[in-house]
Design a protein around this motif. Sequence first.
Motif, PDB file in Angstrom:
ATOM      1  N   LYS A  47       7.995  30.374  -0.050  1.00 40.32           N
ATOM      2  CA  LYS A  47       8.286  31.144  -1.573  1.00 40.32           C
ATOM      3  C   LYS A  47       7.321  30.639  -2.460  1.00 40.32           C
ATOM      4  N   VAL A  48       6.873  29.494  -2.784  1.00 39.94           N
ATOM      5  CA  VAL A  48       6.028  29.132  -3.930  1.00 39.94           C
ATOM      6  C   VAL A  48       4.509  29.750  -3.623  1.00 39.94           C
ATOM      7  N   LEU A  49       4.193  29.858  -2.437  1.00 38.21           N
ATOM      8  CA  LEU A  49       2.771  30.485  -2.281  1.00 38.21           C
ATOM      9  C   LEU A  49       2.827  32.085  -2.347  1.00 38.21           C
ATOM     10  N   ILE A  50       3.905  32.590  -1.776  1.00 44.19           N
ATOM     11  CA  ILE A  50       3.937  34.086  -2.333  1.00 44.19           C
ATOM     12  C   ILE A  50       4.041  34.503  -3.476  1.00 44.19           C
ATOM     13  N   ASP A  51       4.373  33.643  -4.499  1.00 48.10           N
ATOM     14  CA  ASP A  51       4.535  33.842  -5.933  1.00 48.10           C
ATOM     15  C   ASP A  51       3.373  33.300  -6.461  1.00 48.10           C
ATOM     16  N   LYS A  52       2.174  34.060  -6.757  1.00 47.09           N
ATOM     17  CA  LYS A  52       0.784  33.297  -7.069  1.00 47.09           C
ATOM     18  C   LYS A  52       0.866  32.708  -8.281  1.00 47.09           C
ATOM     19  N   SER A  53       1.853  33.356  -9.389  1.00 43.60           N
ATOM     20  CA  SER A  53       1.908  32.771 -10.736  1.00 43.60           C
ATOM     21  C   SER A  53       2.580  31.401 -10.559  1.00 43.60           C
ATOM     22  N   LYS A  54       3.458  31.133  -9.485  1.00 44.06           N
ATOM     23  CA  LYS A  54       4.179  29.634  -9.625  1.00 44.06           C
ATOM     24  C   LYS A  54       3.246  28.760  -8.980  1.00 44.06           C
ATOM     25  N   MET A  55       2.509  29.220  -7.967  1.00 43.02           N
ATOM     26  CA  MET A  55       1.647  28.355  -7.010  1.00 43.02           C
ATOM     27  C   MET A  55       0.503  27.781  -8.135  1.00 43.02           C
ATOM     28  N   THR A  56      -0.159  28.768  -9.066  1.00 44.24           N
ATOM     29  CA  THR A  56      -0.983  28.622 -10.087  1.00 44.24           C
ATOM     30  C   THR A  56      -0.475  27.493 -11.181  1.00 44.24           C
ATOM     31  N   GLU A  57       0.853  27.596 -11.537  1.00 46.67           N
ATOM     32  CA  GLU A  57       1.526  26.791 -12.463  1.00 46.67           C
ATOM     33  C   GLU A  57       1.539  25.386 -11.814  1.00 46.67           C
ATOM     34  N   LEU A  58       1.885  25.356 -10.516  1.00 45.06           N
ATOM     35  CA  LEU A  58       2.032  23.760  -9.962  1.00 45.06           C
ATOM     36  C   LEU A  58       0.802  23.221  -9.854  1.00 45.06           C
ATOM     37  N   LEU A  59      -0.239  23.977  -9.760  1.00 43.61           N
ATOM     38  CA  LEU A  59      -1.717  23.434  -9.517  1.00 43.61           C
ATOM     39  C   LEU A  59      -2.621  23.350 -10.585  1.00 43.61           C
ATOM     40  N   GLU A  60      -1.858  23.887 -11.913  1.00 44.65           N
ATOM     41  CA  GLU A  60      -2.949  23.923 -12.991  1.00 44.65           C
ATOM     42  C   GLU A  60      -3.299  22.682 -13.474  1.00 44.65           C
ATOM     43  N   ASP A  61      -2.739  21.510 -13.370  1.00 41.38           N
ATOM     44  CA  ASP A  61      -3.219  20.511 -13.876  1.00 41.38           C
ATOM     45  C   ASP A  61      -4.261  19.587 -13.014  1.00 41.38           C
ATOM     46  N   LEU A  62      -4.358  20.258 -11.887  1.00 45.22           N
ATOM     47  CA  LEU A  62      -5.477  19.491 -10.861  1.00 45.22           C
ATOM     48  C   LEU A  62      -6.645  20.222 -11.085  1.00 45.22           C
ATOM     49  N   LYS A  63      -6.777  21.320 -11.928  1.00 45.81           N
ATOM     50  CA  LYS A  63      -8.014  21.894 -12.354  1.00 45.81           C
ATOM     51  C   LYS A  63      -8.743  22.652 -11.231  1.00 45.81           C
ATOM     52  N   ILE A  64      -7.845  23.143 -10.275  1.00 46.98           N
ATOM     53  CA  ILE A  64      -8.669  23.875  -9.337  1.00 46.98           C
ATOM     54  C   ILE A  64      -7.955  25.209  -9.013  1.00 46.98           C
ATOM     55  N   VAL A  65      -7.474  25.942 -10.100  1.00 46.85           N
ATOM     56  CA  VAL A  65      -6.983  27.151 -10.134  1.00 46.85           C
ATOM     57  C   VAL A  65      -7.385  27.773 -11.486  1.00 46.85           C
ATOM     58  N   PRO A  66      -7.966  29.154 -11.520  1.00 44.99           N
ATOM     59  CA  PRO A  66      -8.347  29.392 -12.866  1.00 44.99           C
ATOM     60  C   PRO A  66      -7.308  29.659 -13.773  1.00 44.99           C
ATOM     61  N   LEU A  67      -7.799  29.582 -15.022  1.00 44.34           N
ATOM     62  CA  LEU A  67      -6.841  29.599 -16.317  1.00 44.34           C
ATOM     63  C   LEU A  67      -6.055  31.156 -16.363  1.00 44.34           C
ATOM     64  N   SER A  68      -4.703  30.870 -16.354  1.00 43.23           N
ATOM     65  CA  SER A  68      -4.109  32.322 -15.857  1.00 43.23           C
ATOM     66  C   SER A  68      -2.756  32.310 -16.879  1.00 43.23           C
ATOM     67  N   VAL A  69      -2.434  33.712 -17.106  1.00 40.23           N
ATOM     68  CA  VAL A  69      -1.163  33.899 -17.844  1.00 40.23           C
ATOM     69  C   VAL A  69      -0.095  34.933 -17.178  1.00 40.23           C
ATOM     70  N   LYS A  70       1.056  34.993 -16.924  1.00 32.86           N
ATOM     71  CA  LYS A  70       1.685  35.846 -16.466  1.00 32.86           C
ATOM     72  C   LYS A  70       2.497  36.473 -17.330  1.00 32.86           C
ATOM     73  N   PHE A  71       2.409  37.936 -16.986  1.00 38.05           N
ATOM     74  CA  PHE A  71       3.283  38.823 -18.178  1.00 38.05           C
ATOM     75  C   PHE A  71       3.846  39.989 -17.348  1.00 38.05           C
ATOM     76  N   HIS A  72       4.812  40.687 -18.030  1.00 40.96           N
ATOM     77  CA  HIS A  72       5.704  41.664 -17.238  1.00 40.96           C
ATOM     78  C   HIS A  72       5.065  43.116 -17.851  1.00 40.96           C
ATOM     79  N   ARG A  73       5.282  44.109 -16.789  1.00 44.64           N
ATOM     80  CA  ARG A  73       4.656  45.438 -17.017  1.00 44.64           C
ATOM     81  C   ARG A  73       5.140  46.027 -18.445  1.00 44.64           C
ATOM     82  N   ASN A  74       6.478  45.546 -18.860  1.00 44.20           N
ATOM     83  CA  ASN A  74       7.004  46.157 -20.152  1.00 44.20           C
ATOM     84  C   ASN A  74       6.352  45.419 -21.353  1.00 44.20           C
TER      85      ASN A  74
END
Length: 357
Positions: free
Chosen positions: A113-140
């Motif tokens: 479930k975590v890995l299919i949700d790329k925003s969740k994965m990125t959030e969990l790895l953010e402090d390790l500095k191994i994922v790009p800087l990212s922001v999630k947003f809704h289409r609306n």
Amino acid sequence: MRILVTGVGGPTPRSFAASLKKYSTYAEWELFGTDINPYAIGLYKKELFNECFLISSARNPDEYWNDINQIVFEKKIDYAIILPELEVIEWSKRQASGNLPCPSIIPDFNVAKVLIDKSKMTELLEDLKIVPLSVKFHRNQTNFESILEKLSFPFWVRSTSGTSGLGSLKVNNLSELISWIQINPDVDQFMASEYLPGRNLACKLLYWKGNLIRAATAERVSYIMSKVAPSGITGNTSFGRLINEPLLVELTHKALERIFNYCGALAHGFFTADFKEDKNGKPYITEINIRHVAFTQCFAAGGANFAEDTMRLLDNDPQFNISYKMYEFEKNLIFLRDVDEVPILMKEEDLLKKLKS
């Protein structure tokens, strides 16, 4: 050995099957395929599959499991290889209750479930500095200040879920971003990430009952039918390199350890991490797939037969060395792929000779 392979309309299951049939002598392989689409070419690939079945979608679990259970029982299936993400999720749910119809190598449900949700994965790895800087947003969303406070143009935008670069594009200004959202009506959640102009890399890791067993790395250079996708990415590599880069293994293992620990899960399953490098050549993880990818057969042709490794683990082969191994390839080894064609491996200098002639 009688193996069930699901989703044979896609290139990845057929690539897995070919890795066994063409590059493995471990067993006499009897492969049985399934797909939900009657037009799926894999259903009719008699050179790969002994028999294939049209089944219900995993979106309808009761009908799906009725079909799967019947096939496993009637065909005396020994092991199953589950490759479409939706089916991996369904099997991981069933695995949690200890009720799989036959043995398979399936990741923990929460990990999947975590890995299919790329925003969740990125959030969990953010402090390790191994994922790009990212922001999630809704289409609306109509106010993009939260994105522009964190990222500057150009940046990369894509769907937070799905494969083959769904909803992906490099956007250069606000007008392009708004237009891209509008022409992707099926995507509800997007993720904007810093644009990384460097190499597109892949790392494959095979875990078994808590231990990392096998690893290998590659570079994706170009994609089949790239012109049909605005981003140029279709998820199906046409030209790539088999490379030896231990750093990618180290970073992927570090990321997965974080996710296994977060989920309280055993390190188990097959994973493919995608990387992009920044302008300085530093690699960042953009996603981690919970399965093999389409050029699995190219790895097998180069000596890294993850399909055979998987089957020998499932079969408890006493001769299989479960000590960790990173596959190393000959230098300058490349692969070429196309639709309905057997991949070709060759030295890159031989390709350059063709270009010069």
